[in-house]
Design a protein around this motif. Structure first.
Motif, PDB file in Angstrom:
ATOM      1  N   GLY A 188      32.526  -9.637   6.418  1.00  0.00           N
ATOM      2  CA  GLY A 188      33.227  -9.708   7.697  1.00  0.00           C
ATOM      3  C   GLY A 188      32.332 -10.307   8.761  1.00  0.00           C
ATOM      4  N   ARG A 189      32.812 -10.280   9.992  1.00  0.00           N
ATOM      5  CA  ARG A 189      32.043 -10.836  11.107  1.00  0.00           C
ATOM      6  C   ARG A 189      31.915  -9.818  12.233  1.00  0.00           C
ATOM      7  NH1 ARG A 189      33.055 -17.292  11.757  1.00  0.00           N
ATOM      8  NH2 ARG A 189      33.835 -17.744   9.670  1.00  0.00           N
ATOM      9  N   THR A 190      30.912 -10.021  13.071  1.00  0.00           N
ATOM     10  CA  THR A 190      30.630  -9.086  14.159  1.00  0.00           C
ATOM     11  C   THR A 190      30.853  -9.763  15.511  1.00  0.00           C
ATOM     12  OG1 THR A 190      28.285  -9.703  14.142  1.00  0.00           O
ATOM     13  CG2 THR A 190      28.931  -7.831  12.777  1.00  0.00           C
ATOM     14  N   VAL A 191      32.013 -10.327  15.692  1.00  0.00           N
ATOM     15  CA  VAL A 191      32.282 -11.088  16.925  1.00  0.00           C
ATOM     16  C   VAL A 191      33.303 -10.391  17.816  1.00  0.00           C
ATOM     17  CG1 VAL A 191      31.739 -13.260  15.803  1.00  0.00           C
ATOM     18  CG2 VAL A 191      34.090 -12.460  15.802  1.00  0.00           C
ATOM     19  N   PRO A 226      26.654 -11.981  11.790  1.00  0.00           N
ATOM     20  CA  PRO A 226      26.754 -12.410  13.191  1.00  0.00           C
ATOM     21  C   PRO A 226      27.342 -13.808  13.279  1.00  0.00           C
ATOM     22  CG  PRO A 226      24.498 -12.647  12.412  1.00  0.00           C
ATOM     23  CD  PRO A 226      25.261 -11.961  11.312  1.00  0.00           C
ATOM     24  N   GLU A 227      27.961 -14.096  14.408  1.00  0.00           N
ATOM     25  CA  GLU A 227      28.515 -15.434  14.609  1.00  0.00           C
ATOM     26  C   GLU A 227      27.391 -16.425  14.872  1.00  0.00           C
ATOM     27  OE1 GLU A 227      32.505 -17.266  14.979  1.00  0.00           O
ATOM     28  OE2 GLU A 227      31.308 -15.992  13.728  1.00  0.00           O
ATOM     29  N   LEU A 228      27.578 -17.651  14.409  1.00  0.00           N
ATOM     30  CA  LEU A 228      26.576 -18.692  14.603  1.00  0.00           C
ATOM     31  C   LEU A 228      27.129 -19.740  15.559  1.00  0.00           C
ATOM     32  CD1 LEU A 228      25.243 -19.093  10.955  1.00  0.00           C
ATOM     33  CD2 LEU A 228      24.319 -17.736  12.825  1.00  0.00           C
ATOM     34  N   ASP A 229      26.848 -19.554  16.832  1.00  0.00           N
ATOM     35  CA  ASP A 229      27.297 -20.484  17.864  1.00  0.00           C
ATOM     36  C   ASP A 229      26.104 -21.342  18.273  1.00  0.00           C
ATOM     37  OD1 ASP A 229      28.246 -21.846  20.035  1.00  0.00           O
ATOM     38  OD2 ASP A 229      29.106 -20.106  21.043  1.00  0.00           O
ATOM     39  N   GLU A 230      26.104 -22.598  17.853  1.00  0.00           N
ATOM     40  CA  GLU A 230      24.954 -23.461  18.084  1.00  0.00           C
ATOM     41  C   GLU A 230      24.859 -23.944  19.532  1.00  0.00           C
ATOM     42  OE1 GLU A 230      24.428 -26.496  15.196  1.00  0.00           O
ATOM     43  OE2 GLU A 230      24.870 -25.182  13.508  1.00  0.00           O
ATOM     44  N   THR A 231      25.841 -23.606  20.362  1.00  0.00           N
ATOM     45  CA  THR A 231      25.771 -23.986  21.770  1.00  0.00           C
ATOM     46  C   THR A 231      25.109 -22.901  22.620  1.00  0.00           C
ATOM     47  OG1 THR A 231      27.930 -23.032  22.352  1.00  0.00           O
ATOM     48  CG2 THR A 231      27.916 -25.281  21.480  1.00  0.00           C
ATOM     49  N   VAL A 232      24.747 -21.770  22.014  1.00  0.00           N
ATOM     50  CA  VAL A 232      24.146 -20.654  22.741  1.00  0.00           C
ATOM     51  C   VAL A 232      22.630 -20.685  22.571  1.00  0.00           C
ATOM     52  CG1 VAL A 232      24.002 -18.146  22.893  1.00  0.00           C
ATOM     53  CG2 VAL A 232      26.213 -19.252  22.490  1.00  0.00           C
ATOM     54  N   GLU A 233      21.902 -20.464  23.644  1.00  0.00           N
ATOM     55  CA  GLU A 233      20.449 -20.459  23.572  1.00  0.00           C
ATOM     56  C   GLU A 233      19.956 -19.231  22.818  1.00  0.00           C
ATOM     57  OE1 GLU A 233      16.485 -20.777  26.435  1.00  0.00           O
ATOM     58  OE2 GLU A 233      18.483 -20.614  27.331  1.00  0.00           O
TER      59      GLU A 233
END
Length: 316
Positions: A188-191, A226-233
């Protein structure tokens, strides 16, 4: 995508040896091989909102790997004395690959446990795939596990990621696996802004309702990524972070696993450091397992967000 990473992280992750502030970048040694991953191809029957490697019905950047190519690496495991326990398959959707049953059979026959990541939807439910899974499970009891992508225990949230109708189709596949006696785990995901306890309690209720023999509170049986958002520092990981974070580098995925991919147009497969970075050239390690047993610099946002800070691992 690369431009987004650079913008979000202000010039970080450029030097494999030093962080943007000049500190020594953390590296991970390949200390205890446990899992050899194969990407079966990036084609998938659906397109998720935040797929880790952009799988879709049209993305064939990684093409189908075939049984003989898998066997070559199984032979290399013996040649280079990698004492692994598990062969794992990811995609895309592995059951899109017409050789999926054969490559799983060869891996099981070689004496390894086999883990297949799947959305349990129509590709897995084709007659030949179901028959193949039944035969594999009968021939190699307790050696085959399917990890089902169930992004949330609630239909609405799951379908935000995977599209309308996907929740019920996945449950139908899981019900077939349950009734067939084939071992399942869940990813699952933790978002969703929930605590770990809240999320696992929700999955536990669903598993009880559906009579799934899955422990929602076991972190291997129910893996929450965890979600992998490449736009987040995200912060860079230095050598001093191990002590500060009380983290053992041996616990990271790249200390125990590698992945084999086959790029579109390539004559043969290649080995990469991580299941999450099949496209990053700096994480490509050559064509053989011999060349892949080297230290990995944590030089990508995913290294920090997913593995070090998130504490996640794709292996079981």
């Amino acid at each position: 995508m690369d431009d987004q990473i650079i913008t979000a992280n202000n010039g970080k992750f450029e030097d494999p040896h030093l962080t943007a502030e000049g500190a020594a970048r953390a590296k991970v040694a390949f200390t205890h091989p446990e899992t050899l991953w194969f990407n079966t191809g990036t084609l998938c029957n659906i397109k998720c909102v935040n797929c880790y490697i952009d799988s879709s019905p049209i993305n064939d950047a990684l093409v189908y790997i075939n049984a003989d190519e898998v066997s070559n690496y199984l032979d290399q495991l013996i040649t280079y004395k990698w004492q692994i326990r598990e062969i794992a398959f990811t995609g895309g959707e592995p059951f899109m690959n017409p050789a999926m049953i054969e490559i799983a059979q060869r891996s099981l026959a070689a004496g390894y446990e086999v883990l297949i990541l799947t959305n349990a939807m129509s590709p897995m439910m084709r007659k030949q795939m179901r028959q193949g899974l039944l035969e594999l499970n009968a021939a190699y009891p307790e050696k085959l596990t399917l990890r089902i992508s169930l992004d949330h225990f609630d239909q609405i949230n799951h379908e935000i990621e995977r599209g309308a109708g996907s929740f019920q189709k996945t449950l139908e596949g899981m019900n077939w696996l349950r009734d067939s006696g084939i071992r399942m785990t869940v990813a699952g995901r933790t978002v969703w802004g929930e605590t770990d306890r809240q999320s696992r309690s929700g999955y536990s209720t669903l598993f009880e309702q559906q009579r799934y023999d899955i422990d929602a509170f076991n972190h291997c049986s129910t893996v929450l990524f965890p979600e992998l958002d490449e736009t987040v520092e995200v912060p860079e990981i230095t050598t001093s972070c191990w002590k500060i974070l009380k983290k053992n580098p041996d616990s990271l995925m790249c200390a125990s696993s590698r992945m084999v991919v086959k790029r579109k147009g390539a004559e043969k497969p290649t080995v990469v450091a991580c299941t999450l970075l099949p496209y990053a050239p700096e994480f490509e390690l050559g064509h053989s397992l011999k060349s892949a047993a080297k230290d990995i610099a944590l030089n990508h946002p995913h290294c920090s967000k997913f593995c070090v800070m998130g504490g996640a691992s794709c292996s079981s």
